[in-house]
Write a protein that holds these residues in place. Structure first.
Motif, PDB file in Angstrom:
ATOM      1  N   SER A 187       0.804  -1.228   0.000  1.00 18.50           N
ATOM      2  CA  SER A 187       0.000   0.000   0.000  1.00 18.50           C
ATOM      3  C   SER A 187       0.839   1.281   0.000  1.00 18.50           C
ATOM      4  O   SER A 187       0.317   2.356  -0.266  1.00 18.50           O
ATOM      5  CB  SER A 187      -0.920   0.025   1.224  1.00 18.50           C
ATOM      6  N   ARG A 188       2.121   1.158   0.347  1.00 19.46           N
ATOM      7  CA  ARG A 188       3.032   2.306   0.443  1.00 19.46           C
ATOM      8  C   ARG A 188       2.688   3.237   1.609  1.00 19.46           C
ATOM      9  O   ARG A 188       3.074   4.410   1.629  1.00 19.46           O
ATOM     10  CB  ARG A 188       3.087   3.098  -0.868  1.00 19.46           C
ATOM     11  N   TRP A 189       1.967   2.718   2.595  1.00 22.15           N
ATOM     12  CA  TRP A 189       1.698   3.506   3.805  1.00 22.15           C
ATOM     13  C   TRP A 189       3.001   3.861   4.504  1.00 22.15           C
ATOM     14  O   TRP A 189       3.932   3.056   4.558  1.00 22.15           O
ATOM     15  CB  TRP A 189       0.794   2.711   4.743  1.00 22.15           C
ATOM     16  N   LYS A 190       3.059   5.069   5.054  1.00 23.66           N
ATOM     17  CA  LYS A 190       4.221   5.520   5.820  1.00 23.66           C
ATOM     18  C   LYS A 190       3.791   5.782   7.265  1.00 23.66           C
ATOM     19  O   LYS A 190       2.657   6.226   7.520  1.00 23.66           O
ATOM     20  CB  LYS A 190       4.812   6.786   5.204  1.00 23.66           C
ATOM     21  N   PRO A 191       4.667   5.533   8.237  1.00 22.06           N
ATOM     22  CA  PRO A 191       4.285   5.653   9.649  1.00 22.06           C
ATOM     23  C   PRO A 191       3.770   7.028  10.059  1.00 22.06           C
ATOM     24  O   PRO A 191       3.039   7.144  11.046  1.00 22.06           O
ATOM     25  CB  PRO A 191       5.593   5.311  10.387  1.00 22.06           C
ATOM     26  N   GLU A 192       4.132   8.074   9.322  1.00 28.06           N
ATOM     27  CA  GLU A 192       3.652   9.412   9.685  1.00 28.06           C
ATOM     28  C   GLU A 192       2.216   9.656   9.225  1.00 28.06           C
ATOM     29  O   GLU A 192       1.630  10.711   9.550  1.00 28.06           O
ATOM     30  CB  GLU A 192       4.570  10.496   9.120  1.00 28.06           C
ATOM     31  N   GLN A 193       1.625   8.703   8.502  1.00 26.60           N
ATOM     32  CA  GLN A 193       0.259   8.857   8.009  1.00 26.60           C
ATOM     33  C   GLN A 193      -0.712   8.059   8.881  1.00 26.60           C
ATOM     34  O   GLN A 193      -0.369   6.984   9.374  1.00 26.60           O
ATOM     35  CB  GLN A 193       0.172   8.368   6.558  1.00 26.60           C
ATOM     36  N   PRO A 194      -1.938   8.575   9.097  1.00 29.02           N
ATOM     37  CA  PRO A 194      -2.934   7.813   9.866  1.00 29.02           C
ATOM     38  C   PRO A 194      -3.235   6.480   9.207  1.00 29.02           C
ATOM     39  O   PRO A 194      -3.218   6.361   7.974  1.00 29.02           O
ATOM     40  CB  PRO A 194      -4.169   8.725   9.847  1.00 29.02           C
ATOM     41  N   PHE A 195      -3.522   5.486  10.031  1.00 26.19           N
ATOM     42  CA  PHE A 195      -3.798   4.130   9.564  1.00 26.19           C
ATOM     43  C   PHE A 195      -5.002   3.608  10.317  1.00 26.19           C
ATOM     44  O   PHE A 195      -5.008   3.608  11.562  1.00 26.19           O
ATOM     45  CB  PHE A 195      -2.581   3.228   9.821  1.00 26.19           C
ATOM     46  N   HIS A 295     -12.359  10.290  10.851  1.00 20.96           N
ATOM     47  CA  HIS A 295     -11.023  10.667  11.309  1.00 20.96           C
ATOM     48  C   HIS A 295     -10.802  12.135  10.962  1.00 20.96           C
ATOM     49  O   HIS A 295     -11.117  12.566   9.850  1.00 20.96           O
ATOM     50  CB  HIS A 295      -9.948   9.799  10.646  1.00 20.96           C
ATOM     51  N   PRO A 296     -10.240  12.937  11.902  1.00 16.40           N
ATOM     52  CA  PRO A 296     -10.081  14.367  11.629  1.00 16.40           C
ATOM     53  C   PRO A 296      -8.907  14.697  10.711  1.00 16.40           C
ATOM     54  O   PRO A 296      -8.871  15.784  10.135  1.00 16.40           O
ATOM     55  CB  PRO A 296      -9.848  14.953  13.027  1.00 16.40           C
ATOM     56  N   LYS A 297      -7.953  13.791  10.561  1.00 20.02           N
ATOM     57  CA  LYS A 297      -6.755  14.096   9.786  1.00 20.02           C
ATOM     58  C   LYS A 297      -6.940  13.769   8.303  1.00 20.02           C
ATOM     59  O   LYS A 297      -7.800  12.966   7.934  1.00 20.02           O
ATOM     60  CB  LYS A 297      -5.554  13.311  10.338  1.00 20.02           C
ATOM     61  N   LYS A 298      -6.087  14.377   7.471  1.00 19.90           N
ATOM     62  CA  LYS A 298      -6.104  14.142   6.038  1.00 19.90           C
ATOM     63  C   LYS A 298      -5.094  13.048   5.663  1.00 19.90           C
ATOM     64  O   LYS A 298      -4.190  12.733   6.418  1.00 19.90           O
ATOM     65  CB  LYS A 298      -5.749  15.426   5.274  1.00 19.90           C
ATOM     66  N   TYR A 299      -5.283  12.533   4.456  1.00 16.82           N
ATOM     67  CA  TYR A 299      -4.295  11.686   3.784  1.00 16.82           C
ATOM     68  C   TYR A 299      -3.927  10.426   4.568  1.00 16.82           C
ATOM     69  O   TYR A 299      -2.771  10.016   4.605  1.00 16.82           O
ATOM     70  CB  TYR A 299      -3.026  12.495   3.477  1.00 16.82           C
ATOM     71  N   GLY A 300      -4.911   9.814   5.179  1.00 12.56           N
ATOM     72  CA  GLY A 300      -4.674   8.573   5.887  1.00 12.56           C
ATOM     73  C   GLY A 300      -4.897   7.361   4.993  1.00 12.56           C
ATOM     74  O   GLY A 300      -5.192   7.480   3.788  1.00 12.56           O
ATOM     75  N   TYR A 301      -4.768   6.205   5.610  1.00 15.43           N
ATOM     76  CA  TYR A 301      -4.909   4.936   4.891  1.00 15.43           C
ATOM     77  C   TYR A 301      -5.889   4.027   5.617  1.00 15.43           C
ATOM     78  O   TYR A 301      -5.800   3.860   6.840  1.00 15.43           O
ATOM     79  CB  TYR A 301      -3.563   4.207   4.808  1.00 15.43           C
ATOM     80  N   LEU A 331     -13.681  11.022   4.175  1.00 15.42           N
ATOM     81  CA  LEU A 331     -12.317  11.180   4.683  1.00 15.42           C
ATOM     82  C   LEU A 331     -11.479  11.910   3.631  1.00 15.42           C
ATOM     83  O   LEU A 331     -11.295  11.421   2.525  1.00 15.42           O
ATOM     84  CB  LEU A 331     -11.711   9.811   4.993  1.00 15.42           C
ATOM     85  N   GLU A 332     -10.946  13.058   3.991  1.00 15.39           N
ATOM     86  CA  GLU A 332     -10.303  13.931   3.014  1.00 15.39           C
ATOM     87  C   GLU A 332      -8.932  13.395   2.573  1.00 15.39           C
ATOM     88  O   GLU A 332      -8.016  13.261   3.378  1.00 15.39           O
ATOM     89  CB  GLU A 332     -10.135  15.337   3.582  1.00 15.39           C
ATOM     90  N   GLY A 333      -8.837  13.080   1.278  1.00 13.74           N
ATOM     91  CA  GLY A 333      -7.561  12.681   0.710  1.00 13.74           C
ATOM     92  C   GLY A 333      -7.099  11.286   1.074  1.00 13.74           C
ATOM     93  O   GLY A 333      -5.951  10.922   0.827  1.00 13.74           O
ATOM     94  N   TRP A 334      -7.967  10.471   1.670  1.00 13.76           N
ATOM     95  CA  TRP A 334      -7.554   9.152   2.135  1.00 13.76           C
ATOM     96  C   TRP A 334      -7.477   8.147   1.001  1.00 13.76           C
ATOM     97  O   TRP A 334      -8.125   8.295  -0.043  1.00 13.76           O
ATOM     98  CB  TRP A 334      -8.536   8.651   3.197  1.00 13.76           C
ATOM     99  N   SER A 335      -6.682   7.091   1.230  1.00 13.72           N
ATOM    100  CA  SER A 335      -6.613   5.942   0.337  1.00 13.72           C
ATOM    101  C   SER A 335      -7.175   4.733   1.066  1.00 13.72           C
ATOM    102  O   SER A 335      -7.095   4.645   2.292  1.00 13.72           O
ATOM    103  CB  SER A 335      -5.165   5.652  -0.080  1.00 13.72           C
ATOM    104  N   ALA A 336      -7.744   3.799   0.312  1.00 13.52           N
ATOM    105  CA  ALA A 336      -8.300   2.590   0.923  1.00 13.52           C
ATOM    106  C   ALA A 336      -7.801   1.369   0.166  1.00 13.52           C
ATOM    107  O   ALA A 336      -7.785   1.351  -1.067  1.00 13.52           O
ATOM    108  CB  ALA A 336      -9.825   2.626   0.916  1.00 13.52           C
ATOM    109  N   TYR A 337      -7.404   0.364   0.932  1.00 15.82           N
ATOM    110  CA  TYR A 337      -6.954  -0.910   0.385  1.00 15.82           C
ATOM    111  C   TYR A 337      -7.794  -2.002   1.035  1.00 15.82           C
ATOM    112  O   TYR A 337      -7.783  -2.158   2.254  1.00 15.82           O
ATOM    113  CB  TYR A 337      -5.470  -1.137   0.678  1.00 15.82           C
TER     114      TYR A 337
END
Length: 381
Positions: A187-195, A295-301, A331-337
């Motif tokens: 998924s290319r998730w990075k630890p600084e992004q919400p999960f 979730h209140p944050k953007k660009y999560g996974y 969810l703003e800017g989120w990706s889903a797998y």
């Protein structure tokens, strides 16, 4: 130092993820096949691969490979291998599993018994004895035959690498730890992004994400069969690999990892599993149905394994995925797998997937759907 060809089986369709992991460990890839990656390494590599690889199912030492179209040929060529290099005189050796695909030899029970007879006959000659007394360490073999090419591997792992040791409590139809780790890496998730996993079950996705974020080696707290092989691997190499794993752990990483499930009892089990994995402080588990996903944050996974027909009535599946799609859209800017066998997920979620790939979860054919968020779309540009 002796080098070996090491074979790492993995889930079909995820060979590229394992290949990248092996490269990152510093080893040369010699072959990539369906469900297997072969690489070159020494005795230290056997220890490090077992301890560090997140997506491999086990690590095999390649004993030999040859073509055989008859049982006589199988016996003769197996017997010709240098078995004393691998197995001591008192070693306990047997074929624990054999598989055959598009080959003239297809009876796995016969394959197992003939290979066993051949290696015993050869060892009697090599050790100048009439009887092989199998009272020592265990050396199980795994045999793959594909298009008449026989590959024999010595299993260094024992219990599959998906058995990290933390998951004694599981929900129904759990996803394996190795598959979960592979999908997260894919998924290319990075630890600084919400999960977030809104169907967390026994907590495997959030736990594996936390272990990735903190750089916790998945095999550092479990034993391996080859630890007893003093003829091949000095025991100090296992200690050194575990020490290396300990030194690489990052206890300072800050993450936002959450796992939800509608079943309170399941959430309790997920917390217990996370505690055993040593990552409970990194994950927020909560009883919450998917209709309350936010979730209140953007660009999560979102990375998740929703209920299948085994866990839910088939008629309820479209409604479940419709709720997931509605909440995901907010969810703003989120990706889903999403990994699922449900083939109407795009219609139910109201959105076409940017990509999907076929993956087998055990014997069940599933699809891994990727819905890109704004950040991924920006990165692609």
């Amino acid at each position: 130092m002796n080098t070996f060809e090491l074979i790492a089986p993995c889930h079909f369709g995820l060979e590229s993820v394992l290949k990248r992991e092996i490269y990152d460990l510093g080893y040369e890839i010699s072959m990539v096949e369906d469900g297997r990656v072969t690489f070159i390494g020494d005795a230290e590599a056997i220890c490090r691969a077992n301890i560090f690889l997140r997506t491999a199912e086990r690590i095999l030492v390649k004993v030999g490979s040859f073509r055989a179209v008859s049982f006589e040929e199988l016996y003769t060529k197996t017997r010709a291998l240098d078995w004393s290099r691998w197995i001591p005189e008192n070693g306990k050796c047997w074929v624990t599993k054999a598989s055959s695909i598009r080959s003239q030899l297809f009876s796995t029970s016969d394959i197992q018994s003939i290979i066993k007879k051949a290696l015993v006959d050869k060892m009697k000659i090599e050790y100048d004895t009439d009887v092989i007394v199998e009272t020592g360490a265990s050396y199980p073999l795994r045999v793959f035959i594909k298009k008449d090419i026989v590959t024999i591997g010595l299993d260094t792992t024992g219990n599959s690498l998906h058995k990290r040791g933390y998951r004694t409590s599981t929900a129904k139809a759990p996803i394996s730890e190795t598959l979960a780790a592979a999908l997260i890496l894919l998924s290319r998730w990075k630890p600084e992004q919400p999960f977030v996993d809104p169907f967390c079950g026994s907590g495997t996705f959030p736990i594996e994400a936390a272990m990735i974020a903190a750089n916790i080696a998945p095999g550092m707290s479990r034993p391996f069969l080859a630890e007893t092989w003093t003829n091949l691997i000095p025991h100090k190499l296992w200690y050194e690999a575990v020490n290396e794993a300990n030194d690489l752990i990052d206890n300072t990483v800050e993450v936002d990892i959450q796992g939800y499930d509608a079943d309170a009892a399941v959430v309790k089990k997920a917390r217990e599993n996370a505690r055993r994995a040593g990552v409970d402080q990194m994950i927020h588990f909560q009883q919450r149905p998917v209709c309350e996903l936010s979730h209140p944050k953007k660009y999560g996974y979102i990375v998740t394994n929703p209920p299948y027909g085994e866990r839910l009535e088939e008629d309820d599946l479209p409604a479940l995925y419709r709720e997931l799609g509605e909440r995901f859209a907010l969810l703003e800017g989120w990706s889903a797998y999403v990994i699922t066998p449900f083939e109407h997920i795009e219609k139910a979620m109201g959105r076409k997937a940017d990509r999907n790939r076929k993956i087998y979860n055990g014997m069940l054919k599933t699809y891994f759907y990727q819905f890109n968020g704004e950040q991924l779309e920006t990165e692609k540009e």
